[in-house]
Design a protein around this motif. Structure first.
Motif, PDB file in Angstrom:
ATOM      1  N   THR A   9       0.641  -1.393   0.004  1.00  0.00           N
ATOM      2  CA  THR A   9       0.024  -0.004   0.111  1.00  0.00           C
ATOM      3  C   THR A   9       0.809   1.258   0.082  1.00  0.00           C
ATOM      4  O   THR A   9       0.481   2.354  -0.700  1.00  0.00           O
ATOM      5  N   ARG A  10       2.052   1.319   0.592  1.00  0.00           N
ATOM      6  CA  ARG A  10       3.012   2.401   0.535  1.00  0.00           C
ATOM      7  C   ARG A  10       3.430   2.980  -0.692  1.00  0.00           C
ATOM      8  O   ARG A  10       4.078   3.980  -0.754  1.00  0.00           O
ATOM      9  N   GLN A  11       3.184   2.047  -1.728  1.00  0.00           N
ATOM     10  CA  GLN A  11       3.811   2.186  -2.942  1.00  0.00           C
ATOM     11  C   GLN A  11       3.083   3.233  -3.789  1.00  0.00           C
ATOM     12  O   GLN A  11       3.388   3.568  -4.867  1.00  0.00           O
ATOM     13  N   LEU A  12       1.836   3.081  -3.441  1.00  0.00           N
ATOM     14  CA  LEU A  12       0.948   4.207  -4.277  1.00  0.00           C
ATOM     15  C   LEU A  12       0.115   5.373  -3.206  1.00  0.00           C
ATOM     16  O   LEU A  12      -0.118   4.945  -2.143  1.00  0.00           O
ATOM     17  N   PRO A  13       0.011   6.495  -3.731  1.00  0.00           N
ATOM     18  CA  PRO A  13      -0.748   7.545  -3.035  1.00  0.00           C
ATOM     19  C   PRO A  13      -2.026   7.333  -2.683  1.00  0.00           C
ATOM     20  O   PRO A  13      -2.707   6.724  -3.462  1.00  0.00           O
ATOM     21  N   GLN A  14      -2.608   7.654  -1.425  1.00  0.00           N
ATOM     22  CA  GLN A  14      -3.803   7.133  -1.050  1.00  0.00           C
ATOM     23  C   GLN A  14      -4.796   8.564  -1.135  1.00  0.00           C
ATOM     24  O   GLN A  14      -4.309   9.469  -1.220  1.00  0.00           O
ATOM     25  N   LEU A  15      -5.932   8.259  -1.498  1.00  0.00           N
ATOM     26  CA  LEU A  15      -6.818   9.058  -1.532  1.00  0.00           C
ATOM     27  C   LEU A  15      -7.995   8.954  -0.205  1.00  0.00           C
ATOM     28  O   LEU A  15      -8.744   7.797  -0.440  1.00  0.00           O
ATOM     29  N   THR A  16      -8.229   9.504   0.822  1.00  0.00           N
ATOM     30  CA  THR A  16      -8.482   9.418   2.132  1.00  0.00           C
ATOM     31  C   THR A  16     -10.007   9.930   2.074  1.00  0.00           C
ATOM     32  O   THR A  16     -10.140  10.895   1.300  1.00  0.00           O
ATOM     33  N   ARG A  86     -16.988  -1.011  -0.310  1.00  0.00           N
ATOM     34  CA  ARG A  86     -16.984   0.124   0.545  1.00  0.00           C
ATOM     35  C   ARG A  86     -15.488   0.125   1.159  1.00  0.00           C
ATOM     36  O   ARG A  86     -14.956  -0.937   1.607  1.00  0.00           O
ATOM     37  N   ARG A  87     -14.736   1.311   1.132  1.00  0.00           N
ATOM     38  CA  ARG A  87     -13.543   1.369   1.600  1.00  0.00           C
ATOM     39  C   ARG A  87     -13.233   2.771   2.259  1.00  0.00           C
ATOM     40  O   ARG A  87     -13.911   3.826   1.955  1.00  0.00           O
ATOM     41  N   ALA A  88     -12.168   2.698   3.113  1.00  0.00           N
ATOM     42  CA  ALA A  88     -12.027   4.142   3.931  1.00  0.00           C
ATOM     43  C   ALA A  88     -10.885   4.809   2.859  1.00  0.00           C
ATOM     44  O   ALA A  88     -10.696   5.969   3.353  1.00  0.00           O
ATOM     45  N   SER A  89     -10.120   3.888   2.298  1.00  0.00           N
ATOM     46  CA  SER A  89      -9.323   5.040   1.139  1.00  0.00           C
ATOM     47  C   SER A  89      -9.342   4.184  -0.196  1.00  0.00           C
ATOM     48  O   SER A  89      -9.400   2.894  -0.189  1.00  0.00           O
ATOM     49  N   LEU A  90      -8.721   5.160  -1.068  1.00  0.00           N
ATOM     50  CA  LEU A  90      -8.499   4.396  -2.632  1.00  0.00           C
ATOM     51  C   LEU A  90      -7.174   4.557  -2.696  1.00  0.00           C
ATOM     52  O   LEU A  90      -6.553   5.483  -2.112  1.00  0.00           O
ATOM     53  N   PHE A  91      -6.560   4.254  -3.803  1.00  0.00           N
ATOM     54  CA  PHE A  91      -5.344   4.211  -4.016  1.00  0.00           C
ATOM     55  C   PHE A  91      -5.030   4.643  -5.606  1.00  0.00           C
ATOM     56  O   PHE A  91      -5.815   4.209  -6.680  1.00  0.00           O
ATOM     57  N   ILE A  92      -4.075   5.693  -5.726  1.00  0.00           N
ATOM     58  CA  ILE A  92      -3.931   6.342  -7.038  1.00  0.00           C
ATOM     59  C   ILE A  92      -2.858   5.802  -7.749  1.00  0.00           C
ATOM     60  O   ILE A  92      -1.624   5.772  -7.298  1.00  0.00           O
ATOM     61  N   GLY A  93      -3.068   5.145  -9.135  1.00  0.00           N
ATOM     62  CA  GLY A  93      -2.173   4.815 -10.034  1.00  0.00           C
ATOM     63  C   GLY A  93      -1.799   5.874 -11.009  1.00  0.00           C
ATOM     64  O   GLY A  93      -2.287   6.734 -10.832  1.00  0.00           O
ATOM     65  N   LYS A  94      -1.048   5.479 -12.112  1.00  0.00           N
ATOM     66  CA  LYS A  94      -0.575   6.312 -13.142  1.00  0.00           C
ATOM     67  C   LYS A  94      -1.880   6.711 -14.086  1.00  0.00           C
ATOM     68  O   LYS A  94      -2.025   7.854 -14.753  1.00  0.00           O
ATOM     69  N   SER A  95      -2.986   5.822 -14.157  1.00  0.00           N
ATOM     70  CA  SER A  95      -4.060   6.236 -14.909  1.00  0.00           C
ATOM     71  C   SER A  95      -5.299   5.465 -14.436  1.00  0.00           C
ATOM     72  O   SER A  95      -6.337   5.299 -15.085  1.00  0.00           O
ATOM     73  N   ASP A  96      -5.413   5.200 -12.950  1.00  0.00           N
ATOM     74  CA  ASP A  96      -6.563   4.779 -12.464  1.00  0.00           C
ATOM     75  C   ASP A  96      -6.553   4.932 -11.002  1.00  0.00           C
ATOM     76  O   ASP A  96      -5.563   5.304 -10.110  1.00  0.00           O
ATOM     77  N   ILE A  97      -7.750   4.833 -10.382  1.00  0.00           N
ATOM     78  CA  ILE A  97      -8.114   5.042  -8.827  1.00  0.00           C
ATOM     79  C   ILE A  97      -8.701   3.761  -8.512  1.00  0.00           C
ATOM     80  O   ILE A  97      -9.916   3.562  -9.134  1.00  0.00           O
ATOM     81  N   ALA A  98      -8.477   2.793  -7.508  1.00  0.00           N
ATOM     82  CA  ALA A  98      -9.026   1.796  -7.139  1.00  0.00           C
ATOM     83  C   ALA A  98      -8.753   1.407  -5.569  1.00  0.00           C
ATOM     84  O   ALA A  98      -7.868   1.881  -5.194  1.00  0.00           O
ATOM     85  N   CYS A  99      -9.428   0.431  -5.209  1.00  0.00           N
ATOM     86  CA  CYS A  99      -9.190   0.059  -3.811  1.00  0.00           C
ATOM     87  C   CYS A  99      -7.867  -0.835  -3.806  1.00  0.00           C
ATOM     88  O   CYS A  99      -7.261  -1.445  -4.823  1.00  0.00           O
ATOM     89  N   ARG A 100      -7.627  -1.295  -2.592  1.00  0.00           N
ATOM     90  CA  ARG A 100      -6.584  -2.010  -2.466  1.00  0.00           C
ATOM     91  C   ARG A 100      -6.532  -3.407  -3.007  1.00  0.00           C
ATOM     92  O   ARG A 100      -5.593  -3.932  -3.553  1.00  0.00           O
ATOM     93  N   ASP A 101      -7.498  -4.120  -2.956  1.00  0.00           N
ATOM     94  CA  ASP A 101      -8.062  -5.464  -3.387  1.00  0.00           C
ATOM     95  C   ASP A 101      -7.603  -5.391  -5.070  1.00  0.00           C
ATOM     96  O   ASP A 101      -7.322  -6.267  -5.488  1.00  0.00           O
ATOM     97  N   CYS A 102      -8.396  -4.252  -5.532  1.00  0.00           N
ATOM     98  CA  CYS A 102      -8.442  -4.185  -7.079  1.00  0.00           C
ATOM     99  C   CYS A 102      -6.868  -3.888  -7.592  1.00  0.00           C
ATOM    100  O   CYS A 102      -6.605  -4.292  -8.454  1.00  0.00           O
ATOM    101  N   TRP A 103      -6.086  -3.318  -6.619  1.00  0.00           N
ATOM    102  CA  TRP A 103      -4.755  -3.004  -7.336  1.00  0.00           C
ATOM    103  C   TRP A 103      -3.802  -4.161  -6.659  1.00  0.00           C
ATOM    104  O   TRP A 103      -2.739  -4.299  -7.468  1.00  0.00           O
ATOM    105  N   GLY A 104      -4.257  -5.403  -6.090  1.00  0.00           N
ATOM    106  CA  GLY A 104      -3.587  -6.339  -5.523  1.00  0.00           C
ATOM    107  C   GLY A 104      -2.654  -5.861  -4.613  1.00  0.00           C
ATOM    108  O   GLY A 104      -1.240  -6.592  -4.620  1.00  0.00           O
ATOM    109  N   LEU A 105      -2.674  -4.890  -3.746  1.00  0.00           N
ATOM    110  CA  LEU A 105      -1.816  -4.408  -2.810  1.00  0.00           C
ATOM    111  C   LEU A 105      -1.878  -5.053  -1.247  1.00  0.00           C
ATOM    112  O   LEU A 105      -2.843  -5.617  -1.098  1.00  0.00           O
TER     113      LEU A 105
END
Length: 200
Positions: A9-16, A86-105
């Motif tokens: 999770t620390r590898q991608l910036p979060q959207l809280t 439902r998620r407390a935070s999402l993670f920002i990639g280079k061209s997408d925003i998704a939850c931890r599970d969708c990113w495989g984090l």
């Protein structure tokens, strides 16, 4: 060296949720476009009806929040744009925003050993009792050296300190074999060096 197979999770910036709340407030006060700079690029936010549209890397993502009951109040959550969970935070990639599970984090703690988890548990308990107290961040300092925080009852303080002391005792018992192994290695190296000196 073993290749790393997990992404954390620390590898991608979060959207809280705090970000979402702040954006809703700024849009309510008249803002039309908001920008957030991250290590993966800039995200442009605009208000689209009841939800917020995020644009990053040429892609557009709809950000929605849902509310659930929590005790006598309520709590807001992100609704993941991809899986809908439902998620407390999402993670920002280079061209997408998704939850931890969708990113495989994974959380870093999932790859920690027993001693790492024990250390983290001690630090967490210490911070609860002695926040912003630097000596409490060193395990070389016994928790019995630290003062009672102002405003905390003595009974509560003694109970919480005893919990920390129990964690510390268990940690150092688990850590002893590591120390013994290191001591054995050092002794063998010293003895070997002395033997080599004696043979000259």
């Amino acid at each position: 060296m073993r290749n790393r197979t997990r992404n954390y999770t620390r590898q991608l910036p979060q959207l809280t949720l705090a970000d979402f709340k702040a954006m809703r407030s700024m849009f309510a006060n008249g803002a039309t476009v908001l920008k957030k700079s991250t290590s993966k690029g800039s995200v442009i936010f605009t208000l689209a009806g009841e939800h917020i549209k995020a644009e990053i890397g040429g892609s557009a993502v709809d950000l929605r929040a849902i509310t659930t009951k929590a005790g006598y109040g309520s709590r807001s959550w992100y609704c993941c744009p991809h899986c809908g969970s439902r998620r407390a935070s999402l993670f920002i990639g280079k061209s997408d925003i998704a939850c931890r599970d969708c990113w495989g984090l994974h959380y870093a703690s999932q790859s920690e050993g027993q001693l790492d988890r024990m250390r983290r548990a001690i630090w967490k308990k210490r911070v609860e009792i002695w926040p912003n107290y630097e000596p409490a961040m060193s395990l070389f300092n016994s928790c019995y050296q630290f003062p009672k925080p102002k405003g905390m009852r003595w009974e509560t303080f003694k109970l919480k300190r005893a919990e920390v002391a129990a964690l510390e005792s268990a940690y150092f018992q688990a850590f002893k074999p590591v120390v013994d192994r290191l001591t054995g290695v050092i002794e063998r190296k010293v003895n070997k060096a002395l033997t080599n000196l004696g043979s000259k």
